[in-house]
Design an enzyme around this catalytic site. Structure first.
Site, short mmCIF file in Angstrom:
data_model
loop_
_atom_site.label_atom_id
_atom_site.label_comp_id
_atom_site.label_asym_id
_atom_site.label_seq_id
_atom_site.Cartn_x
_atom_site.Cartn_y
_atom_site.Cartn_z
N GLN A 102 5.39 65.19 64.09
CA GLN A 102 4.71 64.23 63.21
C GLN A 102 4.79 62.82 63.77
OE1 GLN A 102 5.68 65.46 59.30
NE2 GLN A 102 4.63 63.80 58.29
N GLN A 157 16.07 74.73 60.71
CA GLN A 157 15.57 73.49 61.32
C GLN A 157 15.36 72.32 60.36
OE1 GLN A 157 11.72 72.37 62.07
NE2 GLN A 157 11.81 72.51 64.29
#
Length: 295
Positions: free
Chosen positions: A9, A244
């Site tokens: 991102q 994660q």
């Protein structure tokens, strides 16, 4: 050895992917398939949307994933990875690129991940901050001393670590880190505390979706964020991917391990040049470039 790395991102920009769509029938087909899977026209937002529209997590994550994965697909026989890694969201792009996930399953997981993270952000106000110019250990020690939730979240390159947590704890940590000699400790314009314990609700939601997804044998090792080591077992890949969202992204350590294991040529696949910039700060002796598609 040739390594392919996939951005996360923050790499998005208006117009991303349009050149692929216009040049390649395969890219066009995959983008249209993505619109159907997502239930809205992500291509409209990617090709013509405003920065503001692109910044919505439900758009940003699939957009970056699609740009990366479709670029890898249209490269055809030129795309022969011997090792792969992806930064945060980019790990899912890497897993499609090395055959662990199908395009469709990868996109479904990315979409579910984005929505789950968005929901977790709305449950509790939280943020992240970039810390420049300090040893990792100093940053970790400060985080441990602060009351409230604040943890090391992204080990991006030596001297650049992103911390994540509750707003008050982040602000306090930034003050202390500046006193300790940080060149900068800057709160980032993000929606929440990614890669921190505050993402636990999102982790649980995504874990269920991962559990229900088929993971295949990879064509080459993936260096995962959670372990910063080469993984080839589908079960282990699955387990690390589940962890994660609440664990740190060990990017510096992953790249160092890839180099130690023989990686000499690194190619960033996706929008922007963020990872190429980090590569130069991690190790100047290896080549880093961006993938591009010519008809």
């Amino acid at each position: 050895m040739k390594a392919y790395i996939f951005p996360g991102q923050g790499a998005q920009f208006t117009g991303m992917g349009l050149d692929l769509y216009e040049k390649s029938p395969l890219a066009q087909e995959l983008f249209e398939k993505a619109n159907d899977i997502l239930g809205f026209s992500i291509t409209d937002v990617m090709f013509e949307g405003t920065d503001e529209e692109l910044k919505q997590t439900k758009v940003t994550q699939p957009a970056i994933f699609l740009h990366s994965v479709i670029l890898a697909k249209v490269l055809g026989d030129d795309f022969k990875p011997e090792m792969v890694a992806g930064h945060s969201l980019g790990e899912l792009s890497a897993l499609v690129a090395n055959g662990v996930l199908s395009f469709e399953d990868g996109l479904q997981l990315v979409s579910k991940r984005a929505l789950a993270m968005q929901k977790a952000c709305e449950m509790q106000e939280s943020t992240m901050a970039a810390v420049l110019g300090l040893e990792d250990q100093v940053v970790e020690d400060v985080c441990n001393e602060i009351d409230g939730v604040v943890v090391a979240a992204n080990y991006n390159c030596p001297g650049q670590l992103v911390i994540s947590g509750e707003i008050e704890a982040i602000n306090k940590a930034c003050e202390v880190l500046k006193e300790k000699g940080a060149k900068r400790a800057l709160v980032l314009p993000v929606g929440g505390a990614f890669h921190s314990p505050l993402m636990e609700p999102a982790r649980e939601e995504l874990a269920a979706a991962i559990e229900a997804t088929t993971f295949n044998e990879p064509t080459c090792p993936v260096y995962q964020n959670v372990t910063a080591s080469a993984v080839t077992s589908p079960e282990e890949i699955k387990k690390n991917l589940m962890a994660q969202l609440t664990a740190p992204v060990r990017w510096t350590q992953s790249i160092q391990q890839m180099i130690a294991d023989g990686g000499t040529e690194f190619v960033e696949v996706g929008p922007g040049k963020v990872l190429q910039g980090l590569m130069r700060k991690i190790d100047r002796n290896v080549t880093a470039s961006g993938a591009s598609f010519e008809e």
